[in-house]
Design a protein around this motif. Structure first.
Motif, PDB file in Angstrom:
ATOM      1  N   GLY A  83       0.818  -1.209   0.000  1.00 55.53           N
ATOM      2  CA  GLY A  83       0.000   0.000   0.000  1.00 55.53           C
ATOM      3  C   GLY A  83       0.853   1.261   0.000  1.00 55.53           C
ATOM      4  N   LEU A  84       1.918   1.268   0.792  1.00 59.19           N
ATOM      5  CA  LEU A  84       2.792   2.442   0.845  1.00 59.19           C
ATOM      6  C   LEU A  84       3.565   2.622  -0.453  1.00 59.19           C
ATOM      7  CD1 LEU A  84       4.091   2.043   4.491  1.00 59.19           C
ATOM      8  CD2 LEU A  84       2.609   3.865   3.639  1.00 59.19           C
ATOM      9  N   ARG A  85       4.008   1.520  -1.045  1.00 58.61           N
ATOM     10  CA  ARG A  85       4.699   1.638  -2.337  1.00 58.61           C
ATOM     11  C   ARG A  85       3.755   2.208  -3.389  1.00 58.61           C
ATOM     12  NH1 ARG A  85       6.460  -3.876  -1.211  1.00 58.61           N
ATOM     13  NH2 ARG A  85       8.599  -3.884  -0.411  1.00 58.61           N
ATOM     14  N   ARG A  86       2.500   1.766  -3.364  1.00 54.36           N
ATOM     15  CA  ARG A  86       1.539   2.181  -4.380  1.00 54.36           C
ATOM     16  C   ARG A  86       1.166   3.653  -4.220  1.00 54.36           C
ATOM     17  NH1 ARG A  86      -1.644  -1.388  -3.280  1.00 54.36           N
ATOM     18  NH2 ARG A  86      -3.083  -0.264  -1.904  1.00 54.36           N
ATOM     19  N   THR A  87       0.988   4.114  -2.982  1.00 53.88           N
ATOM     20  CA  THR A  87       0.483   5.468  -2.764  1.00 53.88           C
ATOM     21  C   THR A  87       1.579   6.498  -2.546  1.00 53.88           C
ATOM     22  OG1 THR A  87       0.248   5.004  -0.394  1.00 53.88           O
ATOM     23  CG2 THR A  87      -1.684   4.607  -1.799  1.00 53.88           C
ATOM     24  N   ARG A  88       2.718   6.061  -1.980  1.00 54.62           N
ATOM     25  CA  ARG A  88       3.779   7.007  -1.643  1.00 54.62           C
ATOM     26  C   ARG A  88       5.060   6.781  -2.438  1.00 54.62           C
ATOM     27  NH1 ARG A  88       3.051   9.144   4.431  1.00 54.62           N
ATOM     28  NH2 ARG A  88       0.765   9.002   4.500  1.00 54.62           N
ATOM     29  N   GLY A  89       5.107   5.679  -3.159  1.00 62.23           N
ATOM     30  CA  GLY A  89       6.267   5.392  -3.974  1.00 62.23           C
ATOM     31  C   GLY A  89       7.430   4.776  -3.232  1.00 62.23           C
ATOM     32  N   ARG A  90       7.305   4.565  -1.933  1.00 58.33           N
ATOM     33  CA  ARG A  90       8.388   3.996  -1.140  1.00 58.33           C
ATOM     34  C   ARG A  90       7.831   3.554   0.207  1.00 58.33           C
ATOM     35  NH1 ARG A  90      10.866   7.425   2.823  1.00 58.33           N
ATOM     36  NH2 ARG A  90       9.758   9.402   3.026  1.00 58.33           N
ATOM     37  N   ILE A  91       8.671   2.811   0.946  1.00 59.83           N
ATOM     38  CA  ILE A  91       8.340   2.442   2.316  1.00 59.83           C
ATOM     39  C   ILE A  91       9.122   3.365   3.247  1.00 59.83           C
ATOM     40  CG2 ILE A  91       8.447   0.640   4.071  1.00 59.83           C
ATOM     41  CD1 ILE A  91       8.312  -1.422   1.864  1.00 59.83           C
ATOM     42  N   PRO A  92       8.457   4.247   3.988  1.00 58.52           N
ATOM     43  CA  PRO A  92       9.202   5.091   4.923  1.00 58.52           C
ATOM     44  C   PRO A  92       9.697   4.247   6.094  1.00 58.52           C
ATOM     45  CG  PRO A  92       6.845   5.438   5.193  1.00 58.52           C
ATOM     46  CD  PRO A  92       7.016   4.526   4.013  1.00 58.52           C
ATOM     47  N   SER A  93      11.006   4.192   6.305  1.00 57.70           N
ATOM     48  CA  SER A  93      11.562   3.377   7.383  1.00 57.70           C
ATOM     49  C   SER A  93      12.368   4.203   8.370  1.00 57.70           C
ATOM     50  CB  SER A  93      12.455   2.270   6.802  1.00 57.70           C
ATOM     51  OG  SER A  93      13.503   2.831   6.055  1.00 57.70           O
ATOM     52  N   ALA A  94      12.429   5.504   8.161  1.00 59.37           N
ATOM     53  CA  ALA A  94      13.118   6.410   9.074  1.00 59.37           C
ATOM     54  C   ALA A  94      12.199   7.578   9.383  1.00 59.37           C
ATOM     55  CB  ALA A  94      14.425   6.907   8.454  1.00 59.37           C
ATOM     56  N   GLY A  95      12.326   8.121  10.576  1.00 59.60           N
ATOM     57  CA  GLY A  95      11.503   9.260  10.952  1.00 59.60           C
ATOM     58  C   GLY A  95      10.075   8.849  11.260  1.00 59.60           C
ATOM     59  N   ILE A  96       9.170   9.798  11.157  1.00 56.56           N
ATOM     60  CA  ILE A  96       7.749   9.594  11.446  1.00 56.56           C
ATOM     61  C   ILE A  96       6.943  10.080  10.251  1.00 56.56           C
ATOM     62  CG2 ILE A  96       5.834  10.260  12.954  1.00 56.56           C
ATOM     63  CD1 ILE A  96       7.881  10.648  15.195  1.00 56.56           C
ATOM     64  N   PRO A  97       6.085   9.208   9.679  1.00 59.12           N
ATOM     65  CA  PRO A  97       5.783   7.818  10.056  1.00 59.12           C
ATOM     66  C   PRO A  97       6.818   6.862   9.471  1.00 59.12           C
ATOM     67  CG  PRO A  97       4.468   8.423   8.168  1.00 59.12           C
ATOM     68  CD  PRO A  97       5.257   9.659   8.550  1.00 59.12           C
ATOM     69  N   ARG A  98       6.754   5.592   9.914  1.00 60.71           N
ATOM     70  CA  ARG A  98       7.637   4.574   9.352  1.00 60.71           C
ATOM     71  C   ARG A  98       7.039   3.181   9.535  1.00 60.71           C
ATOM     72  NH1 ARG A  98      10.286   6.456  14.011  1.00 60.71           N
ATOM     73  NH2 ARG A  98      10.824   4.911  15.603  1.00 60.71           N
ATOM     74  N   LEU A  99       7.487   2.283   8.668  1.00 58.30           N
ATOM     75  CA  LEU A  99       7.096   0.871   8.718  1.00 58.30           C
ATOM     76  C   LEU A  99       8.366   0.045   8.795  1.00 58.30           C
ATOM     77  CD1 LEU A  99       5.146  -1.575   8.329  1.00 58.30           C
ATOM     78  CD2 LEU A  99       5.399  -1.225   5.856  1.00 58.30           C
ATOM     79  N   LEU A 100       8.470  -0.800   9.800  1.00 56.43           N
ATOM     80  CA  LEU A 100       9.662  -1.616  10.008  1.00 56.43           C
ATOM     81  C   LEU A 100       9.326  -3.071   9.756  1.00 56.43           C
ATOM     82  CD1 LEU A 100      10.915   0.148  13.250  1.00 56.43           C
ATOM     83  CD2 LEU A 100      11.609   0.577  10.892  1.00 56.43           C
ATOM     84  N   ARG A 101      10.116  -3.721   8.932  1.00 57.43           N
ATOM     85  CA  ARG A 101       9.818  -5.075   8.477  1.00 57.43           C
ATOM     86  C   ARG A 101      10.005  -6.105   9.596  1.00 57.43           C
ATOM     87  NH1 ARG A 101      15.031  -7.742   5.695  1.00 57.43           N
ATOM     88  NH2 ARG A 101      13.453  -9.076   4.826  1.00 57.43           N
ATOM     89  N   PRO A 102       9.394  -7.277   9.442  1.00 58.78           N
ATOM     90  CA  PRO A 102       9.677  -8.375  10.370  1.00 58.78           C
ATOM     91  C   PRO A 102      11.132  -8.804  10.234  1.00 58.78           C
ATOM     92  CG  PRO A 102       7.687  -8.825   9.079  1.00 58.78           C
ATOM     93  CD  PRO A 102       8.359  -7.641   8.449  1.00 58.78           C
ATOM     94  N   ARG A 103      11.779  -9.077  11.341  1.00 58.75           N
ATOM     95  CA  ARG A 103      13.147  -9.575  11.335  1.00 58.75           C
ATOM     96  C   ARG A 103      13.115 -11.090  11.386  1.00 58.75           C
ATOM     97  NH1 ARG A 103      16.219  -5.694   9.323  1.00 58.75           N
ATOM     98  NH2 ARG A 103      15.216  -3.756   9.944  1.00 58.75           N
ATOM     99  N   ARG A 104      13.842 -11.726  10.483  1.00 55.72           N
ATOM    100  CA  ARG A 104      13.905 -13.180  10.470  1.00 55.72           C
ATOM    101  C   ARG A 104      14.582 -13.678  11.740  1.00 55.72           C
ATOM    102  NH1 ARG A 104      10.240 -13.986   6.616  1.00 55.72           N
ATOM    103  NH2 ARG A 104      10.719 -12.736   4.768  1.00 55.72           N
ATOM    104  N   LYS A 105      13.893 -14.548  12.477  1.00 63.41           N
ATOM    105  CA  LYS A 105      14.445 -15.065  13.713  1.00 63.41           C
ATOM    106  C   LYS A 105      14.275 -16.571  13.761  1.00 63.41           C
ATOM    107  CE  LYS A 105      13.798 -12.747  17.499  1.00 63.41           C
ATOM    108  NZ  LYS A 105      13.199 -12.056  18.654  1.00 63.41           N
ATOM    109  N   GLN A 106      15.202 -17.232  14.453  1.00 62.92           N
ATOM    110  CA  GLN A 106      15.087 -18.668  14.602  1.00 62.92           C
ATOM    111  C   GLN A 106      14.220 -19.031  15.797  1.00 62.92           C
ATOM    112  OE1 GLN A 106      18.860 -20.709  14.343  1.00 62.92           O
ATOM    113  NE2 GLN A 106      19.674 -19.166  12.954  1.00 62.92           N
ATOM    114  N   GLY A 107      13.828 -18.042  16.588  1.00 63.31           N
ATOM    115  CA  GLY A 107      12.912 -18.287  17.679  1.00 63.31           C
ATOM    116  C   GLY A 107      11.486 -18.298  17.179  1.00 63.31           C
ATOM    117  N   THR A 108      10.546 -17.811  17.998  1.00 67.05           N
ATOM    118  CA  THR A 108       9.137 -17.932  17.638  1.00 67.05           C
ATOM    119  C   THR A 108       8.471 -16.603  17.324  1.00 67.05           C
ATOM    120  OG1 THR A 108       8.519 -17.798  19.981  1.00 67.05           O
ATOM    121  CG2 THR A 108       8.856 -19.995  19.047  1.00 67.05           C
TER     122      THR A 108
END
Length: 238
Positions: A83-108
């Motif tokens: 949705g962010l790529r479609r409407t804003r052309g990018r994923i904001p990951s710094a500052g406000i607002p931002r979206l942070l991806r899931p981190r791959r973990k070997q736990g649960t």
């Protein structure tokens, strides 16, 4: 009794801006009022969030936070990211607002975070996940990366996360190549969040140079994400 529901009320400085942000994520506005207090409701399937406008509040000082558990956290992340790529052309990951991806973990735990325009944190995780590492607790540089991500992604302290990561990289020079690449990519992302764009580009190039033929396929998504983060964080990015 059964069937109870709870809905967070998150404060934002500008109601229309907040509605647009949530619509960009894929929510739809289901209610809006102007008087006596500016208020709106946005919904995505069974997730309902109330937004209350308080002009003059500082998003950077917000303590707003809500935990959201969902059947598939990674699927919801993809919905938000697309949705962010479609409407804003990018994923904001710094500052406000931002979206942070899931981190791959070997736990649960496989959750992610969103910081909205009011500085409110949406902490999203899969139903039933816990922070218990269990019997397969990761060690070495992989563990360092988890600790750094907790500081940078869950707490928003990018400087502390970078320090944790740098000390871990110095302690584990013989870590598996995949772990060193992922740590290097996250280091580049943290530098971009801190505004050190030249250092971020150099860190990205170094991490990519460590990708061998045997790791290329497994690391392709991580590399693509880091490139997208740095491109979106560059001055003048849309």
């Amino acid at each position: 009794m059964a069937g109870e529901r709870m809905y967070p009320i998150l404060t934002v400085p500008d109601l229309d801006e907040a509605i647009r942000f949530y619509e960009d994520l894929g929510f739809r506005r289901t209610y809006r009022q102007v008087r006596p207090n500016p208020h709106a409701v946005v919904e995505l399937e069974d997730i309902g969030i109330h937004l209350s406008a308080v002009p003059g509040i500082d998003p950077a000082a917000s303590l707003g936070s809500v935990i959201i558990t969902v059947p598939d956290a990674e699927a919801l992340y993809r919905t938000f990211a697309d949705g962010l790529r479609r409407t804003r052309g990018r994923i904001p990951s710094a500052g406000i607002p931002r979206l942070l991806r899931p981190r791959r973990k070997q736990g649960t735990t496989s959750g992610f975070s969103v910081v909205d325009v009011g500085g409110n944190w949406l902490r999203i995780s899969r139903i039933g996940d816990t922070e218990d590492d269990g019997p397969e607790r990761v060690t070495g540089l992989a563990r360092v990366l988890e600790v750094a991500a907790r500081q940078g992604d869950a707490r928003g302290d990018h400087r502390v996360a970078l320090d944790v990561l740098d000390r871990g990289l110095a302690r584990h020079p013989e870590a598996p190549a995949a772990d060193r690449v992922r740590a290097g990519l996250y280091r580049a992302e943290l530098l971009a969040r801190l505004g050190d764009h030249a250092l971020a580009r150099a860190a990205l190039e170094r991490a990519e140079s460590l990708v061998g033929a045997t790791e290329a396929a497994a690391l392709a998504e991580d590399v693509a994400h880091a490139r997208e983060v740095l491109a979106g964080a560059e001055p003048g990015a849309p």
